[in-house]
Scaffold this motif. Sequence first.
Motif, short mmCIF file in Angstrom:
data_model
loop_
_atom_site.label_atom_id
_atom_site.label_comp_id
_atom_site.label_asym_id
_atom_site.label_seq_id
_atom_site.Cartn_x
_atom_site.Cartn_y
_atom_site.Cartn_z
N PHE A 34 1.52 6.34 6.69
CA PHE A 34 1.59 6.67 5.27
C PHE A 34 1.81 8.17 5.03
CE2 PHE A 34 -0.74 2.62 5.26
CZ PHE A 34 0.05 1.90 4.38
N HIS A 35 2.25 8.87 6.06
CA HIS A 35 2.56 10.31 5.99
C HIS A 35 1.33 11.11 5.56
CE1 HIS A 35 6.65 9.08 6.65
NE2 HIS A 35 6.56 8.29 5.60
N GLU A 36 0.18 10.71 6.11
CA GLU A 36 -1.07 11.41 5.86
C GLU A 36 -1.71 11.73 7.21
OE1 GLU A 36 -2.51 9.49 1.65
OE2 GLU A 36 -2.85 8.26 3.43
N GLN A 37 -2.83 12.44 7.14
CA GLN A 37 -3.60 12.71 8.35
C GLN A 37 -5.01 12.20 8.13
OE1 GLN A 37 -3.51 16.85 9.38
NE2 GLN A 37 -1.30 16.90 9.57
N ALA A 38 -5.64 11.75 9.18
CA ALA A 38 -7.02 11.30 9.12
C ALA A 38 -7.84 12.14 10.09
CB ALA A 38 -7.12 9.82 9.47
N ASP A 39 -8.80 12.88 9.55
CA ASP A 39 -9.77 13.59 10.37
C ASP A 39 -10.99 12.67 10.48
OD1 ASP A 39 -8.04 15.78 10.43
OD2 ASP A 39 -8.94 16.63 8.63
N ILE A 40 -11.35 12.32 11.71
CA ILE A 40 -12.39 11.33 11.92
C ILE A 40 -13.57 11.95 12.66
CG2 ILE A 40 -12.95 9.11 12.99
CD1 ILE A 40 -9.90 8.49 12.86
N GLU A 41 -14.75 11.75 12.08
CA GLU A 41 -15.98 12.14 12.74
C GLU A 41 -16.73 10.85 13.06
OE1 GLU A 41 -20.20 14.24 11.68
OE2 GLU A 41 -18.44 14.90 10.56
N HIS A 42 -16.96 10.62 14.32
CA HIS A 42 -17.66 9.40 14.79
C HIS A 42 -19.15 9.71 14.74
CE1 HIS A 42 -17.10 5.86 17.79
NE2 HIS A 42 -18.19 5.69 17.06
N GLN A 43 -19.80 9.33 13.63
CA GLN A 43 -21.17 9.75 13.37
C GLN A 43 -22.22 8.95 14.14
OE1 GLN A 43 -21.14 9.57 9.05
NE2 GLN A 43 -20.89 11.79 8.99
N GLN A 44 -21.98 7.68 14.38
CA GLN A 44 -22.88 6.90 15.23
C GLN A 44 -22.04 5.89 15.99
OE1 GLN A 44 -25.57 5.44 12.11
NE2 GLN A 44 -24.92 3.36 12.55
N CYS A 45 -22.54 5.50 17.18
CA CYS A 45 -21.72 4.68 18.07
C CYS A 45 -22.55 3.60 18.75
CB CYS A 45 -21.06 5.58 19.11
SG CYS A 45 -19.89 4.70 20.17
N MET A 46 -21.96 2.42 18.87
CA MET A 46 -22.60 1.31 19.57
C MET A 46 -22.81 1.64 21.05
SD MET A 46 -20.73 -2.01 17.86
CE MET A 46 -19.09 -1.39 18.20
N HIS A 47 -21.96 2.48 21.61
CA HIS A 47 -22.10 2.86 23.02
C HIS A 47 -23.33 3.74 23.24
CE1 HIS A 47 -18.34 1.10 24.36
NE2 HIS A 47 -17.77 1.59 23.26
N ILE A 66 -6.79 3.92 12.97
CA ILE A 66 -6.95 4.68 11.72
C ILE A 66 -5.98 5.86 11.70
CG2 ILE A 66 -8.53 6.15 10.38
CD1 ILE A 66 -10.83 4.26 11.44
N LYS A 67 -5.92 6.60 12.80
CA LYS A 67 -4.99 7.74 12.86
C LYS A 67 -3.54 7.28 12.73
CE LYS A 67 -7.48 11.47 14.82
NZ LYS A 67 -7.39 12.59 13.90
N GLY A 68 -3.20 6.19 13.41
CA GLY A 68 -1.84 5.65 13.33
C GLY A 68 -1.51 5.16 11.93
N SER A 69 -2.49 4.58 11.25
CA SER A 69 -2.28 4.13 9.86
C SER A 69 -1.99 5.32 8.97
CB SER A 69 -3.53 3.41 9.33
OG SER A 69 -3.81 2.28 10.08
N ALA A 70 -2.77 6.37 9.13
CA ALA A 70 -2.55 7.58 8.32
C ALA A 70 -1.15 8.14 8.55
CB ALA A 70 -3.62 8.63 8.63
N GLU A 71 -0.76 8.18 9.81
CA GLU A 71 0.58 8.69 10.13
C GLU A 71 1.66 7.82 9.47
OE1 GLU A 71 2.80 8.92 14.23
OE2 GLU A 71 1.29 10.51 14.07
N HIS A 78 0.82 -1.21 0.00
CA HIS A 78 0.00 0.00 0.00
C HIS A 78 0.86 1.26 0.00
CE1 HIS A 78 -3.38 -2.60 0.77
NE2 HIS A 78 -2.63 -3.20 1.68
N ALA A 79 0.39 2.24 -0.75
CA ALA A 79 1.08 3.52 -0.80
C ALA A 79 0.32 4.59 -0.02
CB ALA A 79 1.27 3.96 -2.25
N ALA A 80 -0.90 4.25 0.43
CA ALA A 80 -1.73 5.24 1.09
C ALA A 80 -2.67 4.58 2.10
CB ALA A 80 -2.54 6.01 0.05
N THR A 81 -3.17 5.39 2.99
CA THR A 81 -4.04 4.93 4.07
C THR A 81 -5.30 4.27 3.55
OG1 THR A 81 -3.24 6.81 5.37
CG2 THR A 81 -5.18 5.66 6.20
N ARG A 82 -5.95 4.91 2.58
CA ARG A 82 -7.24 4.41 2.09
C ARG A 82 -7.11 2.97 1.59
NH1 ARG A 82 -12.27 6.75 -0.82
NH2 ARG A 82 -11.65 8.65 0.22
N SER A 83 -6.13 2.70 0.73
CA SER A 83 -6.00 1.34 0.19
C SER A 83 -5.69 0.34 1.31
CB SER A 83 -4.95 1.27 -0.92
OG SER A 83 -3.66 1.43 -0.41
#
Length: 179
Positions: free
Chosen positions: A152-165, A145-150, A87-92
């Motif tokens: 691959f020298h990327e950033q991940a902005d995450i919005e937790h839209q719904q939660c099991m909790h 997810i954040k660690g994966s992005a890091e 992989h060359a990027a976080t998404r893949s």
Amino acid sequence: MKGVIFNLLEQAVSTEFGAATWDKLLDDAKLSGAYTSLGSYADAEIIALVDVASKALKLPPPDVLRWFGHRAMPMLFARHPDFFSKHAATRSFLLTLNDIIHPEVHKLYPGAITPVFDFGVSEDGDLVIGYSSPRKLCALAEGFIKGSAEHFHEQADIEHQQCMHEGAVKCVFHVRIHR
């Protein structure tokens, strides 16, 4: 919970806060700390460690889990570079979790119970990730997810839209990945 997760947590805590801190967490949680990577341990043990770390750091347990997931990714890369090498990027990388990475995890760690992810794309082209697990460790998934992005020298902005909790059947993350 497979022992490898406890091994990664020990390494993350010892690296950032020292081996004495890991020993104190074990003592406070009343755990032996004898974790082998292939062993299976009660989920309650990881929860106990997160709880005592939460109290010691004065952080909510989800923040401790996010920290751990983020810190664990470089260690996972060191242990299993083949998971990342194609992989060359976080998404893949993220898109292979169910089909490539988790089957390999099951080979390496028999009996592992891995979460199930589903993927979509938002109207603005961002990744939408569904997370399902009886453990409900969605904050740990966010950290991964954040660690994966890091990685691959990327950033991940995450919005937790719904939660099991909060009663949802699964967690849903809206993930914007950028350089």
